[in-house]
Design an enzyme around this catalytic site. Structure first.
Site, mmCIF file in Angstrom:
data_model
loop_
_atom_site.group_PDB
_atom_site.id
_atom_site.type_symbol
_atom_site.label_atom_id
_atom_site.label_comp_id
_atom_site.label_asym_id
_atom_site.label_seq_id
_atom_site.Cartn_x
_atom_site.Cartn_y
_atom_site.Cartn_z
ATOM 1 N N LYS A 76 135.406 33.704 13.390
ATOM 2 C CA LYS A 76 135.370 34.257 12.219
ATOM 3 C C LYS A 76 134.036 34.960 12.387
ATOM 4 C CE LYS A 76 134.814 32.333 7.418
ATOM 5 N NZ LYS A 76 134.662 31.346 6.691
ATOM 6 N N SER B 70 137.889 31.026 2.789
ATOM 7 C CA SER B 70 137.497 32.348 3.350
ATOM 8 C C SER B 70 137.843 32.631 4.849
ATOM 9 C CB SER B 70 136.098 32.427 3.005
ATOM 10 O OG SER B 70 135.211 31.643 3.917
ATOM 11 N N SER C 160 137.230 26.251 3.283
ATOM 12 C CA SER C 160 137.530 27.507 4.027
ATOM 13 C C SER C 160 138.106 27.561 5.301
ATOM 14 C CB SER C 160 136.097 28.589 4.146
ATOM 15 O OG SER C 160 136.100 29.130 2.706
HETATM 16 N N1 GLN Z 1 136.679 28.923 -1.463
HETATM 17 C C1 GLN Z 1 135.486 28.136 -1.701
HETATM 18 C C2 GLN Z 1 134.657 29.184 -2.348
HETATM 19 O O1 GLN Z 1 134.951 30.267 -2.772
HETATM 20 C C3 GLN Z 1 135.203 27.975 -0.244
HETATM 21 C C4 GLN Z 1 134.254 28.797 0.312
HETATM 22 C C5 GLN Z 1 134.097 28.319 1.751
HETATM 23 O O2 GLN Z 1 134.480 27.175 2.012
HETATM 24 N N2 GLN Z 1 133.208 29.094 2.670
HETATM 25 O O3 GLN Z 1 133.552 29.039 -2.478
#
Ligand code: GLN
Length: 469
Positions: free
Chosen positions: A74, A149, A173
């Site tokens: 990532k 994400s 994420s």
């Molecule tokens: N979807 C969650 C958010 O928008 C988690 C994001 C993440 O874990 N980086 O914050």
């Protein structure tokens, strides 16, 4: 293929890292123009694969655990000499000057890095639609999101472009995109893995995690990257927290009051089937009551933006990243940040600045931290009765690109994953059946949650129910 399978072939010499890299690169060539899992494919991976191939010929089974394994990373995890963009215009031309601890440790174990994967800008999102460099598509249905994400990492593993991938998980994420793409997604105990060299989002929530084709592979990578790190004061000494793996059969809790009404009926059906399968395999499944978990989403969307607003203050156009010239210093800041950040990032900075402001701190941030503490107690209480708690990973299967244009509806995708980060416990999403949408089979994930330090327990359990089923 899994790391376990590749390892066997590499040691035998029936397949080599050089061939594996060529095969993965061929998949990327064929599919990634459409899927867009990668922001960059590393041109030095071939030379590294050659070297790994030679080492296997000499060292055989004595070679380090990840030698020659092509891993996708990532793009908010720093690899020295490579761009680390966090999918933001702010860091579009930023090159990392050091290796993240997780990268340094994987390099030591011989891993190959095949490319950088796409994400929601600064890891803020649940669909990878917030990337400044274009959306990633779900390999199971390209009209749908891969989740986020870490959507690029999940799509890369699901389409066979890497044997495994690293992601980061602040509120789901790793687990949510793993669920949407039909791969294993692992979020370690907070502090088990160093955050040094991860581009920070919410520091009390962030953990590096693994996306893989088996639970054993997640364990292999976890073993390579975990452990105390002097560069991250929140890492913990292994022997002070590790819970021993447990027994042949487990006692598993289902928090019915937390699952509520919001779960898609087809997803719920898959979840119920997985409970039946666990019982058939001799595990015990009982109800547990976790009434506070419902508050997780509300607490998360206070704590996380607060920490985001603080962490992202460093992007000021002076130290590194984008710089836009203004009339004076303040104007430099304003113009740089206006141009460098996307809408979702700005929304969270505004929200975070508000909840941390002197007049509102107690009412919002302070309250959310209290709720978080109470959730921890509630979980600890539940674990007096059960070994593991299970929920669906997400309330729905992968949604369509563009479907959730309202940010609040997107936030609801995290309802089952954010309490895990708030409480710091480990959790794994395991691919469990599919549901049909528009004539396509979409994967569904089930999330298994262990008490603090229960990483080994989750691996043991996961291997029984998934790898060896
Ligand atoms: N979807 C969650 C958010 O928008 C988690 C994001 C993440 O874990 N980086 O914050």
């Amino acid at each position: 293929m899994t790391i376990t399978e590749l390892r066997k072939k590499f040691v035998e010499g029936s397949y080599t890292p050089t061939q594996a890299v060529e095969d993965y690169l061929a998949v990327i060539n064929e599919r990634d123009e459409d899927i867009h899992a990668f922001l960059e494919v590393y041109d030095d991976v071939r030379a590294a694969a050659e070297a790994a191939t030679e080492r296997y010929a000499k060292e055989g089974d004595a070679a380090p655990a990840l030698l020659g394994m092509p891993i996708a990373v990532k793009n908010n995890i720093l690899i020295k000499g490579k761009k680390a963009t966090a999918a933001s215009k702010m860091l579009e031309n930023y090159t990392a000057s050091y290796d993240a601890t997780v990268i340094e440790r994987m390099k030591k174990e011989g891993a190959l890095f095949i490319g950088a994967t796409n994400l929601d800008e600064f890891a803020m999102g649940a669909s990878t639609e917030n990337s400044a460099f274009g959306v990633t598509k779900n390999p199971h249905d390209t009209a749908r999101v891969p989740g986020g994400s870490s959507g690029g990492s999940a799509a890369a593993v699901a389409m066979g472009a890497a044997v495994a991938a690293l992601g980061t998980d602040t509120g789901g994420s790793v687990r949510q995109p793993a669920g949407f793409c039909g791969v294993v997604g692992y979020k370690p105990t907070y502090g088990a893995v160093s955050r040094y060299g991860l581009i920070a989002m919410g520091s009390s929530l962030d953990q590096a995690g693994v996306l893989s084709n088996s639970v054993a592979d997640a364990e292999t990578i976890f073993n390579a990257i975990a452990g105390n790190d002097p560069m991250d004061a929140t890492t913990i000494q292994e022997d002070t927290y590790k819970l021993a793996p447990k027994k042949e059969t487990y006692r598993i809790g289902v928090p019915r009051d937390f699952l509520g009404e919001g779960v898609d009926p087809d997803v719920m059906a898959v979840f119920e089937e997985s409970i039946a399968a666990l019982k058939a395999a001799g595990h015990e499944v009982v109800d547990v009551s976790l009434p506070l978990m419902k508050k997780g989403l509300a607490a998360y969307y206070i704590v996380m933006p607060g920490e985001v607003s603080s962490n992202l203050a460093r992007y000021d156009g002076v130290r590194y990243g984008l710089h836009v010239d203004g009339a004076n210093l303040l104007d430099d800041y304003l113009k740089t940040r206006a141009e460098g950040f996307g809408a979702e990032v700005k929304r969270r900075i505004l929200l975070g600045t508000y909840v941390l402001s002197a007049g509102y701190y107690d009412a919002y941030y302070g309250k959310a931290e209290m709720a978080r503490e109470m959730m921890r107690d509630e979980l600890a209480e539940a674990y007096k009765d059960v070994d593991i708690i299970m929920t669906p990973t997400s309330p729905t299967p992968a949604f369509k690109i563009g479907e959730k244009s309202n940010p609040l509806s997107m936030y609801l995708a995290d309802i089952f994953t954010v309490p895990i980060n708030l409480t710091g416990v480990p959790a794994i999403s395991i691919p469990t059946g599919t549901v049909e949408r528009d004539g396509k089979q979409l994967p569904v994930g089930v999330q298994y949650i262990a008490p603090h330090g229960g990483d080994a327990r989750l691996f043991d359990f996961g291997k029984r129910v998934y790898d060896n089923k």
